[in-house]
Design a protein around this motif. Structure first.
Motif, short mmCIF file in Angstrom:
data_model
loop_
_atom_site.label_atom_id
_atom_site.label_comp_id
_atom_site.label_asym_id
_atom_site.label_seq_id
_atom_site.Cartn_x
_atom_site.Cartn_y
_atom_site.Cartn_z
N GLU A 58 0.83 -1.21 0.00
CA GLU A 58 0.00 0.00 0.00
C GLU A 58 0.87 1.26 0.00
O GLU A 58 0.56 2.24 -0.70
N THR A 59 1.97 1.24 0.74
CA THR A 59 2.87 2.40 0.77
C THR A 59 3.51 2.65 -0.59
O THR A 59 3.58 3.79 -1.06
N VAL A 60 3.98 1.59 -1.23
CA VAL A 60 4.61 1.73 -2.54
C VAL A 60 3.61 2.21 -3.58
O VAL A 60 3.89 3.12 -4.38
N LEU A 61 2.41 1.62 -3.59
CA LEU A 61 1.38 2.05 -4.55
C LEU A 61 0.95 3.50 -4.31
O LEU A 61 0.72 4.25 -5.26
N ALA A 62 0.83 3.89 -3.05
CA ALA A 62 0.46 5.27 -2.75
C ALA A 62 1.52 6.24 -3.24
O ALA A 62 1.21 7.29 -3.82
N THR A 63 2.78 5.89 -3.03
CA THR A 63 3.87 6.76 -3.49
C THR A 63 3.86 6.87 -5.01
O THR A 63 4.04 7.96 -5.57
N LEU A 64 3.64 5.75 -5.70
CA LEU A 64 3.58 5.78 -7.16
C LEU A 64 2.39 6.60 -7.66
O LEU A 64 2.50 7.32 -8.66
N MET A 65 1.25 6.50 -6.99
CA MET A 65 0.08 7.29 -7.39
C MET A 65 0.32 8.78 -7.19
O MET A 65 -0.08 9.60 -8.02
N ILE A 66 0.98 9.14 -6.10
CA ILE A 66 1.29 10.56 -5.86
C ILE A 66 2.22 11.07 -6.95
O ILE A 66 2.01 12.15 -7.51
N CYS A 67 3.24 10.30 -7.26
CA CYS A 67 4.19 10.70 -8.32
C CYS A 67 3.47 10.83 -9.66
O CYS A 67 3.69 11.79 -10.40
N LEU A 68 2.61 9.88 -9.99
CA LEU A 68 1.86 9.92 -11.25
C LEU A 68 0.96 11.15 -11.31
O LEU A 68 0.90 11.85 -12.33
N GLY A 69 0.28 11.45 -10.22
CA GLY A 69 -0.60 12.63 -10.19
C GLY A 69 0.17 13.92 -10.32
O GLY A 69 -0.26 14.84 -11.03
N LEU A 70 1.32 14.03 -9.66
CA LEU A 70 2.11 15.25 -9.75
C LEU A 70 2.73 15.43 -11.13
O LEU A 70 2.77 16.53 -11.67
N VAL A 71 3.20 14.34 -11.72
CA VAL A 71 3.83 14.43 -13.04
C VAL A 71 2.79 14.74 -14.11
O VAL A 71 3.04 15.52 -15.02
N SER A 72 1.61 14.16 -14.00
CA SER A 72 0.58 14.42 -15.02
C SER A 72 0.02 15.83 -14.93
O SER A 72 -0.55 16.33 -15.89
N GLY A 73 0.19 16.49 -13.80
CA GLY A 73 -0.33 17.84 -13.64
C GLY A 73 0.66 18.94 -13.95
O GLY A 73 0.32 20.11 -13.88
#
Length: 139
Positions: A58-73
């Motif tokens: 869950e920690t790894v997936l959350a970190t990847l989702m945060i990175c994906l959201g920041l990069v896409s924005g």
């Protein structure tokens, strides 16, 4: 940032907060368990357990989702070479520097060659000296 990137980042932050809370609860339960086991007369004390795999995932997936959201924005990257960037400004103007909401970005400064194009040409000292000499003779 668009609403998709904001929601992805927000959901990732929510997952990360949940993973942190779960890790804290796990460590609190393990310390409580170790304290209760140390009061028993057994030879097996000081055993430590690692974080469960579901909290780690869950920690790894959350970190990847945060990175994906920041990069896409983020906005488009600008060219590294200044002459390429200046050429893009001259060709596209303000239309090339509008963000997703239709506003001109704050780093847009207009034509970067404006100062060079508006400066006076070279001064011809000999011509000015000759004009001054003719002006003096005329008086």
């Amino acid at each position: 940032m668009t609403w998709i990137s904001k929601s992805t980042t927000g959901f990732g932050l929510l997952l990360l907060a949940h993973a942190c809370y779960s890790a804290h609860e796990h460590s609190a339960l393990q310390s409580h368990r170790a304290a209760s086991l140390s009061s028993l007369p057994t030879t097996q004390s000081g055993s430590t357990t690692s974080l469960p795999i579901d909290i780690t995932i869950e920690t790894v997936l959350a970190t990847l989702m945060i990175c994906l959201g920041l990069v896409s924005g983020t906005s488009r990257l600008r060219p590294i070479q200044w002459r390429v960037w200046a050429g893009q400004i001259e060709r596209e103007g303000e239309a090339g520097f509008t963000n997703s909401s239709g506003e001109v970005e704050k780093d847009y400064v207009g034509n970067p060659f404006r100062l060079l194009e508006s400066r006076p040409g070279f001064v011809d000292i000999r011509k000015q000296r000759k004009e001054f000499a003719e002006w003096v003779k005329g008086q």
